[in-house]
Enzyme design. Structure first.
Site, PDB file in Angstrom:
ATOM      1  N   GLY A  55     101.631  16.692 -50.241  1.00  0.00           N
ATOM      2  CA  GLY A  55     101.969  16.122 -51.501  1.00  0.00           C
ATOM      3  C   GLY A  55     101.130  16.939 -52.513  1.00  0.00           C
ATOM      4  N   CYS A  82      99.015  18.825 -44.215  1.00  0.00           N
ATOM      5  CA  CYS A  82      98.601  19.085 -45.526  1.00  0.00           C
ATOM      6  C   CYS A  82      97.865  17.980 -46.249  1.00  0.00           C
ATOM      7  CB  CYS A  82      99.676  19.851 -46.367  1.00  0.00           C
ATOM      8  SG  CYS A  82      98.989  20.756 -47.750  1.00  0.00           S
ATOM      9  N   TYR A  83      98.268  17.735 -47.284  1.00  0.00           N
ATOM     10  CA  TYR A  83      97.873  16.644 -47.999  1.00  0.00           C
ATOM     11  C   TYR A  83      97.771  15.365 -46.979  1.00  0.00           C
ATOM     12  CZ  TYR A  83      96.933  12.500 -51.359  1.00  0.00           C
ATOM     13  OH  TYR A  83      96.501  11.610 -51.758  1.00  0.00           O
ATOM     14  N   HIS A 172     102.023  24.187 -43.031  1.00  0.00           N
ATOM     15  CA  HIS A 172     103.240  23.368 -43.111  1.00  0.00           C
ATOM     16  C   HIS A 172     104.184  23.942 -41.740  1.00  0.00           C
ATOM     17  CE1 HIS A 172     103.217  21.277 -47.056  1.00  0.00           C
ATOM     18  NE2 HIS A 172     102.206  22.126 -47.369  1.00  0.00           N
ATOM     19  N   GLU A 174     106.854  22.624 -41.159  1.00  0.00           N
ATOM     20  CA  GLU A 174     108.317  22.199 -41.149  1.00  0.00           C
ATOM     21  C   GLU A 174     109.044  23.401 -41.817  1.00  0.00           C
ATOM     22  OE1 GLU A 174     105.544  21.053 -42.808  1.00  0.00           O
ATOM     23  OE2 GLU A 174     105.854  20.171 -44.681  1.00  0.00           O
ATOM     24  N   ASP A 230     132.050  15.301 -46.936  1.00  0.00           N
ATOM     25  CA  ASP A 230     131.318  13.751 -46.738  1.00  0.00           C
ATOM     26  C   ASP A 230     132.607  12.779 -46.513  1.00  0.00           C
ATOM     27  OD1 ASP A 230     129.210  15.573 -46.887  1.00  0.00           O
ATOM     28  OD2 ASP A 230     129.200  14.900 -49.226  1.00  0.00           O
ATOM     29  N   LYS A 372     123.252  16.756 -44.722  1.00  0.00           N
ATOM     30  CA  LYS A 372     124.460  17.477 -44.641  1.00  0.00           C
ATOM     31  C   LYS A 372     124.825  18.032 -43.459  1.00  0.00           C
ATOM     32  CE  LYS A 372     127.959  18.964 -47.589  1.00  0.00           C
ATOM     33  NZ  LYS A 372     128.556  18.050 -48.564  1.00  0.00           N
TER      34      LYS A 372
END
Ligand code: XMP
Length: 517
Positions: A55, A82-83, A172, A174, A230, A372
């Site tokens: 963040g 991280c944060y 990070h 991710e 969708d 998605k």
């Protein structure tokens, strides 16, 4: 029940990527904003572990957002990123300080000790590529923790308290720039949290069908089909759950691409045997769009008419108890905003936003938990054809916003459709469709002089646009070869009466947007 993991969000730009990586490892997870999590919500959600996201805040500032004490009182494994690492250290008795040395971008992590997070990927003593983005750093560890990795800017770039099952990383895992990051996260979900990794689209399909049956009972459902991924996946899933209690309504605004309307009708009626009302309202839409050139006015007219026509058709059917929508997880996640500044409307995308309020029906939104790419995977699982599942996004107002600054007429729509069709045909032929996020032609409000044979021509110019993107928020122009562009331009000019010049748009987003209007 499948294992679940809770991600507490502190407003990082990449929190959604944590969720995607966790789910790719077969573990269901949800993102909840830090200020909505308490002992009760944790108990209700019943996660097997908690991840604290990154963040933009600083834990050294007064009033910094922090995880509630319930996180540590739960006895669950916790992984701070991280944060999230900094917050955990500050709360558990370590120190965090601001630093002059900001670490941003690629960095090297020196693996100084063995750790369950590194199993099978990062042996002790090696250096590994990671991606950092931080100013503050942890400068002393809380009791019980040991360092397991360092970087130039972070003496405690990776830390572990195996007894309490608390872990933290300053980098990070991710993002793709930490090449082994997904496996590191998987080590946390599987080996630390003990999740079984059995959340697949086949499992989701079965659960979703049970939930739809439960919610709908004997009620009647209507679903608006647009031809996009969708709504198509939602319709097929609901049909599988409640069969002919579902009727789909396809409001054809006449602003679709070449052959698209017929494809939708054929696929749903013939291939899936779903009851479908096809209302060709193209004349009505064109009439109401007459004289309109402003993008926002076009959107408002199209959105409003769509709702009117849909409502009319639903009423004609005798009404329904439920309205199905293909809402996705990114539309549902509550965002954490720190700057408090006003957000500016660039384009009013929610063109059918008024439908549920107006229609007094309950909503069925079976895709609200999916990203998605997961909806695409579910579509394949349900047997939707690849050309439908892999389809590029197409805006609700359709070709109306690809005829910028001009009045929409049948003639212009025909010209644009032909050019767009040739362009997409060439992209498919070159095997590039799957690499591109969106590709389309735009009919420009300018006529240019040309020579065709021996005579002078004075016709429209068209622009071709193709972008790569991961979520439509940012985008890069696709780097076609010159040969590809020249071949496509030649075909368009030769085969589409009304166009005598073709240009290629090389603008990124930002500063441009993907559509021209
Ligand atoms: P922009 O042009 O804002 O587009 O970069 C981002 C994505 O949104 C789509 N888009 C729309 N979709 N109604 C929609 O349903 C709209 O009014 C609309 N405008 C843009 C665009 O195609 C791209 O995928």
């Amino acid at each position: 029940m499948t294992d679940r993991l809770l991600i507490i969000d502190f407003g990082s730009q990449v929190t959604q990527l944590i969720a995607r990586r966790v789910r790719e490892s077969g573990v269901y997870c949800e993102i909840h904003p830090f200020n909505r999590v308490d002992a009760e919500s944790i108990r209700k959600f019943a996660p097997k572990a908690i991840i604290l996201s990154g963040g933009p805040a600083s834990v050294t500032a007064a009033g910094a957002p922090l995880p509630p004490a319930a996180v540590y009182e739960s006895g669950l494994p916790v992984f701070g990123i991280c944060y999230g690492e900094q917050a955990m250290c500050a709360q558990l008795g370590g120190t965090v300080e601001g630093s002059d040395h900001r670490e941003f971008g690629r960095a090297e992590l020196e693996v100084t000790d063995d750790c369950v997070l590194f199993e099978g990927i990062w042996p002790r003593g090696t250096r590994q590529q990671v991606w950092m983005s931080h100013g503050d750093r942890v400068t002393s560890l809380p009791p019980g923790f040991r360092p397991v990795g360092v970087s130039v800017g972070a003496p405690f770039a990776a830390i572990a308290d195996d007894k309490r099952r608390y872990y933290g990383v300053q980098f990070h895992p991710e993002v793709v720039h930490t090449p082994e990051g997904a496996r590191l996260l998987q080590n946390f979900t599987r080996h630390v949290a003990g999740c079984s990794g059995d959340w697949t689209m086949a499992a989701f399909r079965a659960q979703a069908i049970a939930r739809i049956r439960d919610q709908v009972g004997k009620g009647r459902v209507v679903c608006g089909l647009s031809g996009g991924v969708d709504s198509s996946v939602a319709a097929v899933l609901i049909h599988e759950a409640v069969g002919d209690q579902l009727t789909c309504i396809f409001v054809d605004h006449g602003l679709m691409r070449q052959n698209e309307a017929e494809q939708v009708v054929t696929m749903f009626r013939e291939r899936f045997n779903i009851a479908l009302v096809h209302r060709d309202a193209s004349e009505l839409f064109l009439r109401k769009l007459a004289g309109q050139t402003d993008p926002e006015s076009k959107r408002k007219i199209i959105g409003g008419l769509f709702i009117d026509v849909f409502d009319e058709e639903a009423t004609r059917l005798g009404g329904a108890d439920f309205l199905a929508q293909g809402t996705l997880y990114p539309d549902v996640i509550e965002s954490v905003a720190f700057d408090g500044g006003p957000s500016v409307t660039i384009k009013s995308h929610h063109n059918v936003g008024g439908l549920p309020e107006r229609m007094n029906m309950k909503l069925v939104e079976p895709l609200r938990e999916l990203f998605k790419d997961e909806v695409r995977a579910l579509g394949r699982e349900l047997g939707l054809p690849e050309e439908m599942v892999g389809r590029h996004p197409f805006p609700g107002p359709g070709l109306a916003i690809r005829i910028p600054g001009q009045e929409i007429t049948q003639e212009k729509l025909e010209i644009l459709r032909k050019a767009d069709h040739i362009y997409l045909q060439e992209i498919r032929r070159a095997g590039l469709y799957g690499e591109i996020w969106q590709a389309f032609a735009v009919l420009l409000p300018v006529r240019t002089v040309g020579v065709m044979g021996d005579s002078r021509s004075y016709d429209y110019a068209c622009a071709l646009r193709a972008v790569t993107s991961t979520d439509g928020m940012t985008a890069e122009s696709y780097p076609f070869s010159h040969e590809f562009l020249a071949r496509t331009a030649t075909r368009i000019i030769n085969e589409v009466p009304g166009i005598n010049r073709v240009t290629y748009d090389v603008t990124s987003k930002p500063p441009g947007t993907i559509e021209w209007e």
